[in-house]
Motif scaffolding. Structure first.
Motif, mmCIF file in Angstrom:
data_model
loop_
_atom_site.group_PDB
_atom_site.id
_atom_site.type_symbol
_atom_site.label_atom_id
_atom_site.label_comp_id
_atom_site.label_asym_id
_atom_site.label_seq_id
_atom_site.Cartn_x
_atom_site.Cartn_y
_atom_site.Cartn_z
ATOM 1 N N ARG A 133 0.226 -3.746 -7.001
ATOM 2 C CA ARG A 133 -0.593 -4.280 -8.092
ATOM 3 C C ARG A 133 -2.070 -3.992 -7.864
ATOM 4 O O ARG A 133 -2.804 -3.680 -8.798
ATOM 5 C CB ARG A 133 -0.357 -5.786 -8.211
ATOM 6 C CG ARG A 133 -1.046 -6.406 -9.412
ATOM 7 C CD ARG A 133 -0.614 -7.850 -9.587
ATOM 8 N NE ARG A 133 -1.214 -8.427 -10.784
ATOM 9 C CZ ARG A 133 -0.978 -9.659 -11.196
ATOM 10 N NH1 ARG A 133 -0.139 -10.438 -10.516
ATOM 11 N NH2 ARG A 133 -1.555 -10.122 -12.291
ATOM 12 N N ASP A 134 -2.511 -4.104 -6.604
ATOM 13 C CA ASP A 134 -3.891 -3.782 -6.249
ATOM 14 C C ASP A 134 -3.837 -2.746 -5.133
ATOM 15 O O ASP A 134 -3.496 -3.066 -3.999
ATOM 16 C CB ASP A 134 -4.633 -5.041 -5.786
ATOM 17 C CG ASP A 134 -6.084 -4.757 -5.421
ATOM 18 O OD1 ASP A 134 -6.520 -3.599 -5.559
ATOM 19 O OD2 ASP A 134 -6.778 -5.694 -4.984
ATOM 20 N N ALA A 135 -4.120 -1.485 -5.446
ATOM 21 C CA ALA A 135 -3.967 -0.390 -4.488
ATOM 22 C C ALA A 135 -5.008 -0.409 -3.374
ATOM 23 O O ALA A 135 -4.805 0.203 -2.327
ATOM 24 C CB ALA A 135 -4.033 0.951 -5.216
ATOM 25 N N GLY A 136 -6.149 -1.041 -3.586
ATOM 26 C CA GLY A 136 -7.153 -1.117 -2.516
ATOM 27 C C GLY A 136 -6.789 -2.220 -1.541
ATOM 28 O O GLY A 136 -6.013 -3.115 -1.874
ATOM 29 N N HIS A 137 -7.269 -2.187 -0.337
ATOM 30 C CA HIS A 137 -8.189 -1.176 0.151
ATOM 31 C C HIS A 137 -7.427 -0.026 0.802
ATOM 32 O O HIS A 137 -6.322 -0.205 1.274
ATOM 33 C CB HIS A 137 -9.132 -1.808 1.168
ATOM 34 C CG HIS A 137 -10.085 -2.798 0.605
ATOM 35 N ND1 HIS A 137 -11.346 -2.434 0.180
ATOM 36 C CD2 HIS A 137 -9.978 -4.117 0.370
ATOM 37 C CE1 HIS A 137 -11.981 -3.495 -0.260
ATOM 38 N NE2 HIS A 137 -11.184 -4.543 -0.175
ATOM 39 N N LEU A 138 -8.088 1.140 0.863
ATOM 40 C CA LEU A 138 -7.482 2.315 1.454
ATOM 41 C C LEU A 138 -8.095 2.610 2.817
ATOM 42 O O LEU A 138 -9.288 2.408 3.032
ATOM 43 C CB LEU A 138 -7.692 3.537 0.547
ATOM 44 C CG LEU A 138 -7.074 3.495 -0.850
ATOM 45 C CD1 LEU A 138 -7.427 4.774 -1.597
ATOM 46 C CD2 LEU A 138 -5.572 3.322 -0.774
ATOM 47 N N VAL A 139 -7.264 3.089 3.728
ATOM 48 C CA VAL A 139 -7.720 3.586 5.020
ATOM 49 C C VAL A 139 -7.048 4.934 5.237
ATOM 50 O O VAL A 139 -5.836 5.064 5.068
ATOM 51 C CB VAL A 139 -7.354 2.627 6.180
ATOM 52 C CG1 VAL A 139 -7.737 3.247 7.522
ATOM 53 C CG2 VAL A 139 -8.045 1.278 6.003
ATOM 54 N N VAL A 140 -7.840 5.947 5.573
ATOM 55 C CA VAL A 140 -7.310 7.285 5.824
ATOM 56 C C VAL A 140 -7.519 7.614 7.303
ATOM 57 O O VAL A 140 -8.622 7.433 7.835
ATOM 58 C CB VAL A 140 -8.001 8.344 4.945
ATOM 59 C CG1 VAL A 140 -7.409 9.732 5.201
ATOM 60 C CG2 VAL A 140 -7.875 7.977 3.470
ATOM 61 N N ALA A 141 -6.464 8.071 7.963
ATOM 62 C CA ALA A 141 -6.549 8.347 9.399
ATOM 63 C C ALA A 141 -5.869 9.666 9.740
ATOM 64 O O ALA A 141 -4.884 10.057 9.104
ATOM 65 C CB ALA A 141 -5.923 7.212 10.208
ATOM 66 N N GLY A 187 -12.612 4.454 6.373
ATOM 67 C CA GLY A 187 -12.165 3.091 6.597
ATOM 68 C C GLY A 187 -12.412 2.183 5.410
ATOM 69 O O GLY A 187 -13.511 2.127 4.876
ATOM 70 N N HIS A 188 -11.374 1.507 4.963
ATOM 71 C CA HIS A 188 -11.455 0.485 3.917
ATOM 72 C C HIS A 188 -12.336 0.885 2.740
ATOM 73 O O HIS A 188 -13.389 0.314 2.503
ATOM 74 C CB HIS A 188 -11.931 -0.842 4.511
ATOM 75 C CG HIS A 188 -10.839 -1.581 5.192
ATOM 76 N ND1 HIS A 188 -10.564 -1.407 6.529
ATOM 77 C CD2 HIS A 188 -9.912 -2.458 4.734
ATOM 78 C CE1 HIS A 188 -9.530 -2.166 6.858
ATOM 79 N NE2 HIS A 188 -9.106 -2.800 5.793
ATOM 80 N N ALA A 189 -11.889 1.901 2.020
ATOM 81 C CA ALA A 189 -12.555 2.304 0.788
ATOM 82 C C ALA A 189 -11.892 1.563 -0.364
ATOM 83 O O ALA A 189 -10.768 1.866 -0.741
ATOM 84 C CB ALA A 189 -12.450 3.818 0.589
ATOM 85 N N VAL A 232 -1.977 13.319 8.606
ATOM 86 C CA VAL A 232 -3.026 12.614 7.879
ATOM 87 C C VAL A 232 -2.327 11.553 7.037
ATOM 88 O O VAL A 232 -1.476 11.880 6.205
ATOM 89 C CB VAL A 232 -3.858 13.553 6.996
ATOM 90 C CG1 VAL A 232 -4.804 12.743 6.107
ATOM 91 C CG2 VAL A 232 -4.666 14.510 7.851
ATOM 92 N N ALA A 233 -2.665 10.300 7.275
ATOM 93 C CA ALA A 233 -1.991 9.186 6.610
ATOM 94 C C ALA A 233 -2.981 8.389 5.767
ATOM 95 O O ALA A 233 -4.078 8.067 6.238
ATOM 96 C CB ALA A 233 -1.333 8.273 7.642
ATOM 97 N N THR A 234 -2.579 8.087 4.536
ATOM 98 C CA THR A 234 -3.383 7.245 3.659
ATOM 99 C C THR A 234 -2.664 5.915 3.492
ATOM 100 O O THR A 234 -1.586 5.846 2.892
ATOM 101 C CB THR A 234 -3.593 7.907 2.292
ATOM 102 O OG1 THR A 234 -4.254 9.166 2.468
ATOM 103 C CG2 THR A 234 -4.443 7.026 1.386
ATOM 104 N N PHE A 235 -3.244 4.874 4.058
ATOM 105 C CA PHE A 235 -2.671 3.532 4.020
ATOM 106 C C PHE A 235 -3.234 2.799 2.798
ATOM 107 O O PHE A 235 -4.447 2.751 2.603
ATOM 108 C CB PHE A 235 -3.040 2.747 5.281
ATOM 109 C CG PHE A 235 -2.596 3.403 6.566
ATOM 110 C CD1 PHE A 235 -1.388 3.067 7.157
ATOM 111 C CD2 PHE A 235 -3.394 4.358 7.183
ATOM 112 C CE1 PHE A 235 -0.980 3.662 8.340
ATOM 113 C CE2 PHE A 235 -2.995 4.962 8.364
ATOM 114 C CZ PHE A 235 -1.785 4.612 8.949
ATOM 115 N N SER A 236 -2.380 2.203 1.988
ATOM 116 C CA SER A 236 -2.832 1.464 0.808
ATOM 117 C C SER A 236 -2.470 -0.009 0.943
ATOM 118 O O SER A 236 -1.593 -0.380 1.718
ATOM 119 C CB SER A 236 -2.215 2.042 -0.465
ATOM 120 O OG SER A 236 -0.803 1.958 -0.425
#
Length: 213
Positions: A79-87, A52-54, A155-159
């Protein structure tokens, strides 16, 4: 992909904060894939937050290019790839996501089963299967469903998810332009090892789907 790196004491502080936030998120907002409904059956769609929110402690931007059949090539810049959430998302047979968007691009990997992805902009049903991956630009209204007789695991990586924000943004007015009453009128685009979507989906409730942060 364009990556720019920069590390300062402030960025290191942001990293420690992001790790703490990720721990809190995983402790309070996880909907496990093993959850069941009141009748003991698995929920139509279950979401398990893996990370969560890395947030990036460095200055990181990414650029995606995507070319779908029948569409122009599009460039998606973050422009700013964060934050990331992986689910990890488990979709039961026939279960369908409501129409929605995301704060930023989503990279989806089909770990198991089949998935149909549909954008409201063209209504084309694009099928993906085990071992396939695809890019969801996020900002386009879309839905997806499991057309098969076995569960689908993604598996989804949300940016680009705002700090403390939702990974999924519900669409207030559900599009009706893609509704089909005649089977022969459906626009099907076979992709992902030529598997053609063939099962009529039903919409199941997705408890907490839009509240995952």
């Amino acid at each position: 992909m364009t990556v720019r790196l920069r590390t300062t004491p402030l960025h290191r502080l942001r990293r420690r904060t992001a790790v703490l936030l990720a721990t809190l998120v995983m402790a309070t907002t996880v909907t496990t894939a093993n959850a069941t409904t009141d009748d003991g059956a698995p929920p139509p769609i279950a979401v398990e937050v893996l990370a969560g929110h890395a947030g990036f402690p460095d200055d990181v931007g990414v650029t995606f290019t995507r070319k779908l059949s029948g569409e122009r090539r599009e460039v998606i810049r973050v422009r700013d790839a964060g934050h990331l959430v992986v689910a990890r998302i488990t979709v039961q047979p026939g279960a369908r996501f409501p129409w929605h968007t995301h704060p930023g691009p989503v990279v989806v990997s089909v770990v198991e089963g089949d998935l149909v992805y549909q954008q409201a902009s063209d209504c084309v049903e694009r099928g993906y299967t085990t071992g396939d991956a695809f890019l969801d630009p996020g900002t386009k209204v879309h839905t997806a469903w499991n057309p098969a007789d076995a569960p689908t695991v993604l598996v989804a990586t949300f940016s680009g998810v705002p700090d403390g924000g939702q990974v999924t943004l519900p669409t207030p007015e559900q599009p009706t332009s893609c509704d089909r009453t005649v089977a022969n009128d459906r626009r099907v685009e076979p992709v992902g090892r030529d598997r053609v979507p063939g099962r009529t989906p039903h919409t199941g409730e997705v408890p907490g789907w839009s509240s995952v942060r």
